[in-house]
Design a protein around this motif. Structure first.
Motif, short mmCIF file in Angstrom:
data_model
loop_
_atom_site.label_atom_id
_atom_site.label_comp_id
_atom_site.label_asym_id
_atom_site.label_seq_id
_atom_site.Cartn_x
_atom_site.Cartn_y
_atom_site.Cartn_z
N MET A 151 0.84 -1.20 0.00
CA MET A 151 0.00 0.00 0.00
C MET A 151 0.87 1.24 0.00
SD MET A 151 -1.47 -0.37 3.87
CE MET A 151 -0.39 -0.91 5.20
N SER A 152 0.35 2.30 -0.61
CA SER A 152 1.05 3.57 -0.64
C SER A 152 0.08 4.68 -0.30
CB SER A 152 1.65 3.82 -2.03
OG SER A 152 0.63 3.92 -3.01
N CYS A 153 0.61 5.82 0.11
CA CYS A 153 -0.23 6.98 0.39
C CYS A 153 -0.15 7.93 -0.81
CB CYS A 153 0.25 7.70 1.65
SG CYS A 153 -0.77 9.12 2.11
N PRO A 154 -1.30 8.25 -1.43
CA PRO A 154 -1.28 9.01 -2.68
C PRO A 154 -1.20 10.52 -2.52
CG PRO A 154 -3.52 8.37 -2.17
CD PRO A 154 -2.65 7.80 -1.08
N VAL A 155 -1.09 11.01 -1.30
CA VAL A 155 -1.04 12.46 -1.10
C VAL A 155 0.24 12.84 -0.37
CG1 VAL A 155 -3.55 12.69 -1.04
CG2 VAL A 155 -2.31 12.34 1.09
N SER A 156 0.67 14.07 -0.55
CA SER A 156 1.92 14.51 0.08
C SER A 156 1.75 14.97 1.52
CB SER A 156 2.55 15.65 -0.74
OG SER A 156 1.65 16.74 -0.84
N THR A 157 0.54 15.44 1.86
CA THR A 157 0.27 15.90 3.22
C THR A 157 -1.10 15.40 3.68
OG1 THR A 157 1.54 17.93 2.85
CG2 THR A 157 0.06 17.89 4.76
N VAL A 158 -1.14 14.80 4.87
CA VAL A 158 -2.38 14.35 5.49
C VAL A 158 -2.64 15.24 6.70
CG1 VAL A 158 -3.59 12.45 6.61
CG2 VAL A 158 -1.97 11.97 4.76
N GLU A 159 -3.78 15.91 6.72
CA GLU A 159 -4.16 16.77 7.85
C GLU A 159 -5.37 16.15 8.54
OE1 GLU A 159 -4.77 20.75 6.53
OE2 GLU A 159 -2.67 21.07 6.00
N GLU A 160 -5.18 15.72 9.79
CA GLU A 160 -6.26 15.07 10.53
C GLU A 160 -6.18 15.43 12.01
OE1 GLU A 160 -8.91 13.37 9.78
OE2 GLU A 160 -8.55 13.34 7.62
N VAL A 161 -7.31 15.26 12.70
CA VAL A 161 -7.35 15.49 14.15
C VAL A 161 -6.89 14.24 14.87
CG1 VAL A 161 -9.24 17.15 13.93
CG2 VAL A 161 -9.76 14.74 14.37
N CYS A 162 -6.49 14.41 16.10
CA CYS A 162 -6.08 13.30 16.96
C CYS A 162 -7.21 13.00 17.94
CB CYS A 162 -4.80 13.65 17.70
SG CYS A 162 -4.25 12.39 18.87
N LEU A 163 -7.56 11.74 18.10
CA LEU A 163 -8.60 11.32 19.04
C LEU A 163 -7.95 10.60 20.21
CD1 LEU A 163 -11.15 9.84 16.45
CD2 LEU A 163 -11.14 12.15 17.42
N GLN A 164 -8.44 10.89 21.41
CA GLN A 164 -7.92 10.20 22.59
C GLN A 164 -8.76 8.96 22.84
OE1 GLN A 164 -7.14 12.73 25.90
NE2 GLN A 164 -6.18 11.12 27.11
N THR A 165 -8.10 7.83 23.14
CA THR A 165 -8.79 6.57 23.42
C THR A 165 -8.42 6.11 24.83
OG1 THR A 165 -7.00 5.15 22.60
CG2 THR A 165 -8.59 5.98 20.97
N SER A 166 -9.02 5.00 25.24
CA SER A 166 -8.73 4.48 26.58
C SER A 166 -7.30 3.98 26.70
CB SER A 166 -9.71 3.35 26.92
OG SER A 166 -9.58 2.30 25.98
N GLU A 167 -6.68 3.65 25.57
CA GLU A 167 -5.33 3.08 25.59
C GLU A 167 -4.26 4.01 25.03
OE1 GLU A 167 -5.65 -0.59 23.52
OE2 GLU A 167 -6.82 -1.56 25.09
N GLY A 168 -4.67 5.17 24.54
CA GLY A 168 -3.70 6.09 23.96
C GLY A 168 -4.35 7.08 23.02
N TYR A 169 -3.97 7.02 21.75
CA TYR A 169 -4.49 8.00 20.77
C TYR A 169 -4.79 7.29 19.45
CZ TYR A 169 -2.43 11.20 24.14
OH TYR A 169 -2.10 11.85 25.31
#
Length: 329
Positions: free
Chosen positions: A85-103
């Motif tokens: 698999m490859s990532c087709p974009v040069s920049t990924v902008e996303e939010v971070c979610l907190q979970t019970s075990e980390g992020y």
């Protein structure tokens, strides 16, 4: 001279595109106030995506020396066997979610190279430890479906369980794609009820019956967990590539037994030798909050007599009498 320049231009364009993909990076836009931890997570994801892109370009396996736990390395290794698999974009902008075990960071776009045309564009969910290491990798539900499931929560506890169910379903799907039999076995109760539907065609007794009555019906085969896992092992062994897609996911909490949830979804199964589309129902038991188990799994074909099954014909929580002593393992 113009012809030479034109040829050079066509040669340089793909090289430039590959160079851009090689430098894919993550930017966390919100959800994490700790600047140093944010930088660590962004760097680890950027290294991960770059390694995947380079591996695809060179026809090799990803070479990642840091940023992943041993568990995540193993997951990536198994996923890569099924499809680079490859990532087709040069920049990924996303939010971070907190979970019970980390992020968690969702919606990482990837191209699954071994998938059929029209199914290659997918998204990943990356799970992180509290220190920012990538700890797990799964294939994401569609973003709008994720938001719908979360928005329907009725309490803080219900919200938490819906987040767990989404993780559960995404890991469950990814386990089929990477042929992780041990994970699938671990999420089923030893006493699980497993029903698989099969369409059969009945021979009409008269011409009138042929015109007036349905010639198809669904018959159900009941399997034990042991039988189901044994059959799945044979399927995994006989297929080089498996791509399971989930859609139309609905989550319902039992009105009385609030630690029981019903999950209904449409599954599209694609493999080397077989393809089908059907409806899956899962009854998930949260008595052990840290280890929810599937107590019931059913599969029904998407269509009967050429028509898509109505939702009321698909199994749901109301179709099962739940006796708590039998639900316990």
């Amino acid at each position: 001279m113009k012809k030479v320049k034109l040829i050079l231009l066509f040669v340089l364009i793909p090289l430039f595109s590959f160079a851009q993909l090689e430098d894919t990076k993550l930017v966390i836009t919100d959800g994490l106030d700790n600047a140093s931890l944010k930088a660590v997570m962004e760097n680890n994801v950027s290294l991960f995506l770059k390694a995947c892109n380079v591996a695809v370009m060179e026809g090799e396996k990803p070479d990642i020396e840091e940023g992943l736990t041993k568990d995540a390395e193993e997951v990536l290794k198994e996923m890569w066997k099924m499809s680079p698999m490859s990532c087709p974009v040069s920049t990924v902008e996303e939010v971070c979610l907190q979970t019970s075990e980390g992020y968690q960071v969702r919606n990482i776009p990837v191209t699954m190279m071994a998938a059929a045309e029209g199914e290659q564009d997918q998204e990943l969910v990356l799970h992180f430890t509290s220190s920012g290491l990538i700890d797990n990798i799964s294939i994401a539900l569609e973003e709008h479906r994720y938001k719908d499931i979360i928005a329907e929560h009725e309490s803080v506890e219900d919200l938490y369980r819906r987040q767990v169910i989404i993780d559960f379903v995404e890991n469950y799907r990814t386990a089929y794609n990477r042929k992780d039999l041990s994970y699938i076995e671990s999420v089923f109760s030893d006493n699980a009820l497993i029903l698989t539907g099969k369409v059969i065609r009945e021979k009409p007794k008269s011409d009138y019956a042929m015109r007036a009555l349905s010639r198809e019906k669904i018959v159900y085969q009941k399997r034990t967990k042991k039988e189901y896992i044994s059959n799945l092992k044979k399927v995994f062994k006989s297929n080089k590539y498996i791509n399971v897609l989930f859609d139309e996911v609905e989550v319902i909490q039992h009105p009385k037994l609030t630690d029981i949830y019903g999950v209904t979804l449409k599954q599209e199964w694609n493999s080397d030798r077989y393809r089908d589309v059907g409806f899956i129902f899962l009854m998930i038991d949260f008595q052990d909050e840290m280890h929810p188990l599937i107590q019931v799994r059913t599969w029904q074909p998407e269509k009967l007599d050429g028509k898509v099954l109505a939702r009321e014909e698909v199994f749901n929580l109301g179709d099962f009498d739940i006796v708590r002593s039998l639900v316990n393992d």
